[in-house]
Scaffold this motif. Structure first.
Motif, mmCIF file in Angstrom:
data_model
loop_
_atom_site.group_PDB
_atom_site.id
_atom_site.type_symbol
_atom_site.label_atom_id
_atom_site.label_comp_id
_atom_site.label_asym_id
_atom_site.label_seq_id
_atom_site.Cartn_x
_atom_site.Cartn_y
_atom_site.Cartn_z
ATOM 1 N N MET A 1 0.955 -1.404 -0.093
ATOM 2 C CA MET A 1 -0.002 -0.035 0.058
ATOM 3 C C MET A 1 1.346 1.560 -0.217
ATOM 4 O O MET A 1 1.677 1.102 0.605
ATOM 5 C CB MET A 1 -0.709 0.475 1.201
ATOM 6 C CG MET A 1 -2.418 -1.086 1.129
ATOM 7 S SD MET A 1 -3.146 -0.945 2.742
ATOM 8 C CE MET A 1 -2.287 -2.522 3.593
ATOM 9 N N SER A 2 0.681 2.115 -0.953
ATOM 10 C CA SER A 2 1.471 3.702 -1.231
ATOM 11 C C SER A 2 0.280 4.352 -0.938
ATOM 12 O O SER A 2 -0.840 4.330 -0.827
ATOM 13 C CB SER A 2 1.958 3.349 -1.817
ATOM 14 O OG SER A 2 1.573 3.658 -2.900
ATOM 15 N N VAL A 3 1.129 6.067 -0.266
ATOM 16 C CA VAL A 3 0.100 7.261 0.414
ATOM 17 C C VAL A 3 0.278 7.687 -1.229
ATOM 18 O O VAL A 3 1.290 8.232 -1.850
ATOM 19 C CB VAL A 3 -0.087 7.529 1.392
ATOM 20 C CG1 VAL A 3 -0.642 7.091 2.064
ATOM 21 C CG2 VAL A 3 1.230 7.917 1.858
ATOM 22 N N VAL A 8 -2.221 11.206 1.793
ATOM 23 C CA VAL A 8 -1.815 12.311 3.154
ATOM 24 C C VAL A 8 -2.545 13.819 4.047
ATOM 25 O O VAL A 8 -2.791 13.651 5.188
ATOM 26 C CB VAL A 8 -0.542 12.590 2.612
ATOM 27 C CG1 VAL A 8 0.690 13.913 4.112
ATOM 28 C CG2 VAL A 8 0.339 12.020 2.272
ATOM 29 N N ILE A 11 -4.791 12.240 6.198
ATOM 30 C CA ILE A 11 -4.985 11.909 7.680
ATOM 31 C C ILE A 11 -3.731 13.074 8.329
ATOM 32 O O ILE A 11 -4.198 13.416 9.251
ATOM 33 C CB ILE A 11 -3.045 11.274 7.578
ATOM 34 C CG1 ILE A 11 -3.724 9.725 6.223
ATOM 35 C CG2 ILE A 11 -2.575 10.620 8.091
ATOM 36 C CD1 ILE A 11 -4.387 9.495 7.360
ATOM 37 N N MET A 27 6.414 14.656 2.427
ATOM 38 C CA MET A 27 5.463 13.485 3.420
ATOM 39 C C MET A 27 5.312 12.375 2.884
ATOM 40 O O MET A 27 5.307 11.646 3.163
ATOM 41 C CB MET A 27 4.862 14.442 4.304
ATOM 42 C CG MET A 27 5.126 13.924 5.097
ATOM 43 S SD MET A 27 5.990 13.371 6.377
ATOM 44 C CE MET A 27 5.652 15.262 6.838
ATOM 45 N N GLU A 30 8.803 10.494 2.140
ATOM 46 C CA GLU A 30 9.000 10.101 3.401
ATOM 47 C C GLU A 30 8.619 8.893 3.588
ATOM 48 O O GLU A 30 8.069 7.484 4.095
ATOM 49 C CB GLU A 30 9.143 11.249 3.785
ATOM 50 C CG GLU A 30 9.938 12.124 4.036
ATOM 51 C CD GLU A 30 10.091 13.499 4.493
ATOM 52 O OE1 GLU A 30 9.487 12.876 5.805
ATOM 53 O OE2 GLU A 30 11.025 14.164 4.312
ATOM 54 N N LEU A 31 6.597 9.456 3.435
ATOM 55 C CA LEU A 31 5.760 7.886 3.527
ATOM 56 C C LEU A 31 6.249 6.580 3.623
ATOM 57 O O LEU A 31 5.888 5.723 4.146
ATOM 58 C CB LEU A 31 4.452 8.786 4.067
ATOM 59 C CG LEU A 31 4.596 9.778 5.274
ATOM 60 C CD1 LEU A 31 2.976 9.995 6.058
ATOM 61 C CD2 LEU A 31 4.461 9.168 6.650
ATOM 62 N N ILE A 34 9.057 4.722 4.622
ATOM 63 C CA ILE A 34 8.257 3.767 5.056
ATOM 64 C C ILE A 34 7.604 2.525 5.419
ATOM 65 O O ILE A 34 8.188 1.827 5.947
ATOM 66 C CB ILE A 34 8.446 4.590 6.674
ATOM 67 C CG1 ILE A 34 9.709 5.709 7.111
ATOM 68 C CG2 ILE A 34 7.973 4.005 7.932
ATOM 69 C CD1 ILE A 34 9.260 6.885 8.271
ATOM 70 N N LEU A 35 6.766 3.470 4.792
ATOM 71 C CA LEU A 35 5.257 2.032 5.050
ATOM 72 C C LEU A 35 5.746 0.729 3.751
ATOM 73 O O LEU A 35 5.130 -0.323 4.213
ATOM 74 C CB LEU A 35 3.977 2.451 4.258
ATOM 75 C CG LEU A 35 3.677 3.425 4.862
ATOM 76 C CD1 LEU A 35 1.776 4.344 4.458
ATOM 77 C CD2 LEU A 35 3.129 2.949 6.081
ATOM 78 N N TRP A 37 8.395 -0.053 3.932
ATOM 79 C CA TRP A 37 9.916 -0.776 4.785
ATOM 80 C C TRP A 37 9.122 -1.830 5.352
ATOM 81 O O TRP A 37 8.877 -2.895 5.667
ATOM 82 C CB TRP A 37 10.771 0.211 5.713
ATOM 83 C CG TRP A 37 11.395 -0.458 6.056
ATOM 84 C CD1 TRP A 37 12.345 -1.427 5.977
ATOM 85 C CD2 TRP A 37 11.332 -0.633 7.404
ATOM 86 N NE1 TRP A 37 12.945 -1.739 7.774
ATOM 87 C CE2 TRP A 37 12.470 -0.861 8.555
ATOM 88 C CE3 TRP A 37 10.611 0.545 8.301
ATOM 89 C CZ2 TRP A 37 12.500 -1.214 9.682
ATOM 90 C CZ3 TRP A 37 10.687 0.782 10.233
ATOM 91 C CH2 TRP A 37 11.993 -0.464 10.499
ATOM 92 N N VAL A 38 7.855 -1.375 6.036
ATOM 93 C CA VAL A 38 6.714 -2.159 7.545
ATOM 94 C C VAL A 38 6.475 -3.041 6.728
ATOM 95 O O VAL A 38 5.100 -4.065 7.004
ATOM 96 C CB VAL A 38 6.215 -1.207 8.473
ATOM 97 C CG1 VAL A 38 7.034 -0.811 9.090
ATOM 98 C CG2 VAL A 38 5.159 -0.119 7.215
ATOM 99 N N GLU A 39 5.671 -2.970 4.926
ATOM 100 C CA GLU A 39 4.929 -4.342 4.859
ATOM 101 C C GLU A 39 5.820 -5.396 5.452
ATOM 102 O O GLU A 39 4.706 -7.047 4.728
ATOM 103 C CB GLU A 39 5.114 -3.686 3.150
ATOM 104 C CG GLU A 39 3.927 -4.437 2.216
ATOM 105 C CD GLU A 39 3.343 -2.811 2.755
ATOM 106 O OE1 GLU A 39 1.728 -3.738 1.866
ATOM 107 O OE2 GLU A 39 2.951 -1.529 3.040
ATOM 108 N N GLN A 40 6.558 -5.486 5.266
ATOM 109 C CA GLN A 40 7.423 -7.390 5.312
ATOM 110 C C GLN A 40 6.711 -7.620 6.715
ATOM 111 O O GLN A 40 7.601 -8.812 5.912
ATOM 112 C CB GLN A 40 8.782 -6.827 5.334
ATOM 113 C CG GLN A 40 9.489 -6.294 6.426
ATOM 114 C CD GLN A 40 11.153 -6.289 7.287
ATOM 115 O OE1 GLN A 40 11.518 -7.062 7.112
ATOM 116 N NE2 GLN A 40 11.600 -4.710 7.193
#
Lengths: 95, 496
Positions: A1-3, A8, A11, A27, A30-31, A34-35, A37-40
């Motif tokens: 998922m991406s924003v 933004v 949010i 932003m 940047e978001l 990070i998103l 990366w946490v996707e894993q």
């Protein structure tokens, strides 16, 4: 998922953060970084696993239903940006 | 007096004051002078409170003269991280939104320290709302580490974060000890970067009441000091049940100092294979090997263990911590305390948004946005619930490990201190610095960092000991065994 910028902005509105167009634009990548990366976390098999609620087992205590403080109005208001007549003061709210 | 009192740690000051070797006022004056002399160069304090330190010292000296019993920290002046509410002294969390906020109440942990006879040298700088690993997100400017590389380049180095004012102050001899808080490594990583010791106790040991909240399921206070014994003394004063914190542990505080024992015969030390990451810094790897040899020498048996979900700890943390932060920081609304931005003609909602935009720094805004996103309708389960399930698995990994070992030994951080500005452009590279610290935080376990040696650039490296829930003693004892064998006496050469 991406924003995207619109997400933004939505949010930021939910978080009550006023961001300029330029700040919103900056932003987005940047978001997304990070998103992505946490996707894993999606690859972890969590079937049958309960989400963590308390990291160290503890019992929630109950206390007697009695007044334990109060009578400190001036202390409560001491750091208010605006206080009038013993109340917090805010701009006029017209709905 | 020929002796420099600022060379003394907590135990030596406590004992010296108690037996009349010197007065508490002499100690406070010596540290006050160091604080003032270093402020311009190191920026470790947001506010210095020399009068507070002197007041507490005078009380201790008077009590001693009157033959009254002295507290366990009588005569010891300390630095207080500016995340702890201190009555009558500005408490900012290093943010603009709390600039000028002067609490009318005292945090439980700081009150316990004053009750034990400690005095306050000042409020220490930190990353804004404790969000950061280098102390570069403070509204009140960077803290500069007293350490420099041995290359003669004099690059300004990070003292670590978020407790960067605490680590810089203790290592530069501006304070014999300081408070820290640790959400995902904020005590251990700065301690490692500056060659000092620091312990994060089991979640719930120290009351969170009066500590500015970042991520409530992770936040835990702990001491930072020059050695293991001093950490034990400080922690005994800071810990204890507090009815005002619903997650406070209702357990007696052990006699950690009296029970220090570096003989580890019969103990098993686990070495987690997943922490030996690809491309690990050679000096960090070597210091880990040294630590293994030292603990073996202390009588411990070394066993290899597996913590299979280690690599998912950091991404889980960067969902859970921002989610909790976005919720906790909702309280800053420009109404009850702190900054208010009220543009002409603005209504209440505009005031909230303008206040928060002006009052929060870039990293805080970033984390609030991430947290709001992962908690928002439609994404909650995919991000937040998934992360909390992974957190359960990470805690389970540790629980399984305790079947075969008593404590775990690992590096504290993947590198020595980096230069200020080196990682600020890329938030992810900054987050990765906490890769070894975050798993113990997610599992609520006691963990400490002790100095292990210097790397090839002459900068300190720390070793981390992680223990079972409630076993701070086991952590401190293994830390002491390392301390006695590492022979770490290096200190930053004074240039400030």
């Amino acid at each position: 998922m991406s924003v995207d910028t619109a997400t933004v902005a939505r949010i930021a509105a939910l978080a009550r953060l006023q961001l300029s167009e330029a700040e919103l634009e900056a932003m987005v990548p940047e978001l997304n970084g990070i998103l992505a990366w946490v996707e894993q976390l999606g690859e972890v098999d969590v079937s049958g696993v309960e989400p963590m609620t308390a990291v160290i087992e503890n019992h929630l205590r109950l206390r007697d239903d009695v007044v334990t403080d109060g009578g400190i109005r001036d202390q409560v208001l001491a750091n208010a940006p605006a206080a009038e007549h013993g109340f917090f003061a805010v701009p006029k709210v017209i709905e | 007096m020929s002796q420099d009192l600022t060379d003394l740690g907590v135990a030596a000051i406590r004992d010296g004051v108690a037996n009349g070797g010197f007065s508490a006022v002499e100690v406070a004056e010596a540290f006050n002078a160091n604080v003032a002399a270093a402020q311009h160069a190191l920026n470790a304090f947001i506010v210095a409170t020399p009068e507070r330190a002197l007041e507490a010292a005078r009380r201790v000296d008077a009590d001693r003269a009157a033959g009254k019993p002295l507290g366990r920290l009588a005569g010891v002046p300390i630095g207080m991280k500016d995340l702890f509410a201190t009555a009558g002294v500005q408490t900012t969390a290093a943010s603009h939104i709390l600039e000028g906020f002067t609490p009318t109440y005292e945090s439980t942990v700081s009150q316990k320290l004053w009750d034990a006879g400690a005095g306050m040298l000042g409020k220490l700088n930190l990353d804004q709302f404790a969000m950061g690993s280098s102390n570069e997100t403070s509204y009140f400017g960077n803290v500069v580490s007293p350490w420099r590389r041995k290359d003669g380049g004099n690059a300004a180095l990070a003292p670590g974060g978020s407790s960067g004012g605490s680590s810089a102050a203790v290592s530069a001899r501006l304070a014999p000890a300081a408070t820290g808080t640790d959400t995902g490594g904020s005590i251990r990583q700065p301690a490692a970067f500056t060659g000092i010791s620091g312990i994060k106790p089991t979640y719930g040991r120290c009351s969170r009441w009066g500590i500015v909240a970042f991520a409530s399921s992770l936040d835990q206070a702990g001491p930072m000091a020059r050695d293991v014994r001093d950490c034990a003394i400080m922690l005994e004063a800071m810990a204890g049940f507090d009815p005002k914190d619903s997650t406070s542990l209702d357990l007696p505080v052990p006699a950690w100092e009296a029970d220090l024992n570096s003989g580890l015969r019969g103990n098993k030390v686990g070495i987690p294979r997943e922490y030996r990451i690809d491309g690990m810094d050679a000096d960090v790897g070597k210091s880990w090997d040294d630590g293994i040899a030292w603990l073996k020498d202390a009588g411990a048996e070394i066993v290899e263990i597996s913590l299979p979900h280690t690599r998912y700890a950091l991404p889980a943390y960067y969902i859970i911590a921002p989610a909790e932060a976005s919720s906790n920081l909702a309280r800053y609304d420009g109404v009850r305390y702190g900054l208010r931005e009220l543009p002409d003609g603005a209504g209440l909602q505009d005031m909230y948004a303008a206040t928060r935009a002006a009052g929060f720094g870039a990293e805080v805004r970033r984390r609030i946005l991430i947290g709001t996103y992962v908690l928002s309708a439609g994404f909650y389960d995919a991000y937040y619930t998934q992360a909390q399930k992974v957190r359960t698995l990470i805690a389970r990994d540790f629980k399984n490990a305790w079947a075969s070992c008593d404590v775990i030994l690992a590096p504290t951080a993947p590198s020595a201190a980096f230069a200020l500005g080196e990682k600020t452009a890329d938030p992810l590279s900054m987050y990765l610095n906490d890769v070894f610290a975050v798993p113990a935080s997610l599992a609520g376990l006691p963990a400490m960092s002790v100095p292990a040696g210097l790397n090839r650039e002459g900068l300190p490296l720390g070793l981390q000991i992680i223990g079972r829930p409630f076993d701070e003693q086991g952590v401190l004892n293994a830390g002491l065994a390392i301390e006695q064998r590492a022979g770490f006496t290096a200190r930053p050469e004074r240039w400030w």
